[in-house]
Design a protein around this motif. Sequence first.
Motif, short mmCIF file in Angstrom:
data_model
loop_
_atom_site.label_atom_id
_atom_site.label_comp_id
_atom_site.label_asym_id
_atom_site.label_seq_id
_atom_site.Cartn_x
_atom_site.Cartn_y
_atom_site.Cartn_z
N ALA A 1 -2.35 -0.31 2.37
CA ALA A 1 -1.07 0.09 1.78
C ALA A 1 -0.34 -1.10 0.77
O ALA A 1 0.40 -0.96 -0.12
N ALA A 2 -0.74 -2.38 1.27
CA ALA A 2 -0.16 -3.52 0.91
C ALA A 2 -0.72 -4.21 -0.38
O ALA A 2 -0.63 -5.14 -0.69
N LYS A 3 -1.82 -3.46 -0.79
CA LYS A 3 -2.91 -3.90 -1.63
C LYS A 3 -3.70 -5.11 -1.34
O LYS A 3 -3.75 -5.54 0.08
N GLY A 4 -4.52 -5.80 -1.95
CA GLY A 4 -5.03 -7.16 -1.50
C GLY A 4 -6.21 -6.42 -0.45
O GLY A 4 -6.47 -7.10 0.59
N VAL A 5 -6.79 -5.40 -0.95
CA VAL A 5 -8.15 -4.96 -0.12
C VAL A 5 -9.31 -4.28 -0.80
O VAL A 5 -9.09 -3.97 -1.96
N VAL A 6 -10.42 -4.75 0.00
CA VAL A 6 -11.60 -3.98 -0.75
C VAL A 6 -12.07 -3.13 0.23
O VAL A 6 -12.17 -3.33 1.45
N MET A 7 -12.31 -1.71 -0.10
CA MET A 7 -12.46 -0.56 0.71
C MET A 7 -13.76 0.12 0.18
O MET A 7 -13.55 0.44 -0.99
#
Length: 229
Positions: free
Chosen positions: A126-132
Amino acid sequence: MKCKITIAIDGHSSTGKSTVAKQLAQELGYLYVDTGAMYRAVALFALQNGLIHHKTVNKELLIEKLEKIHIAFERNPTTEDNEVYLNGHNIEKEIRTLEVSGVVSQIAAISAVRSKLVEQQQKMGAAKGVVMDGRDIGTVVFPDADLKVFMTAAPQVRAQRRYDELKERGDAIQYDEVLENVIERDRIDSTRADSPLVQAPDALLLDTSHMDRKTQFNTLLQWAASRMG
């Protein structure tokens, strides 16, 4: 300062998604979430609890027991990797077996399972800064992701990669068995009614058939940099 973005990496099994996604997250200082590991955790739970017979899942009973499945990621201080825990137990090794691979696509086709895990995945990113990475990240989990990538490779190439990994681990396995599993997983993932594996219209295609890991990583890093401003 560059803005944080959401990176969604989808694609077929054994294309190198998890490896390169993890590497990219480490480079960017982002959270990495291996959604495939979450579905594997549910598959392992089903196997451990006698909910699968002859590769047929008792869907009704599994759905009843979903509230008893708690999945978490914890960082291994030695390797710096996020490892999967099922109900408090580290299952990182158990979920990588061919037995789990043989049933995970059936597990992932169950709508109630997908609903439970997608909700968790959306909270994680939800807060971004993610690699999924997974099968439906760019189409369902994060349809508004800043960067969407669809990874693929020839089935024979993917089977050889998977076979080499399993042999290196010491598993007694035959190449033909792995290839059959890869092809069957493609069929189930691509034809399931709920959130089938498809390339999002705005996803960039990365065919890794003739691409080493360094080239894969550099390509993704360049694409990510172009979206970060």
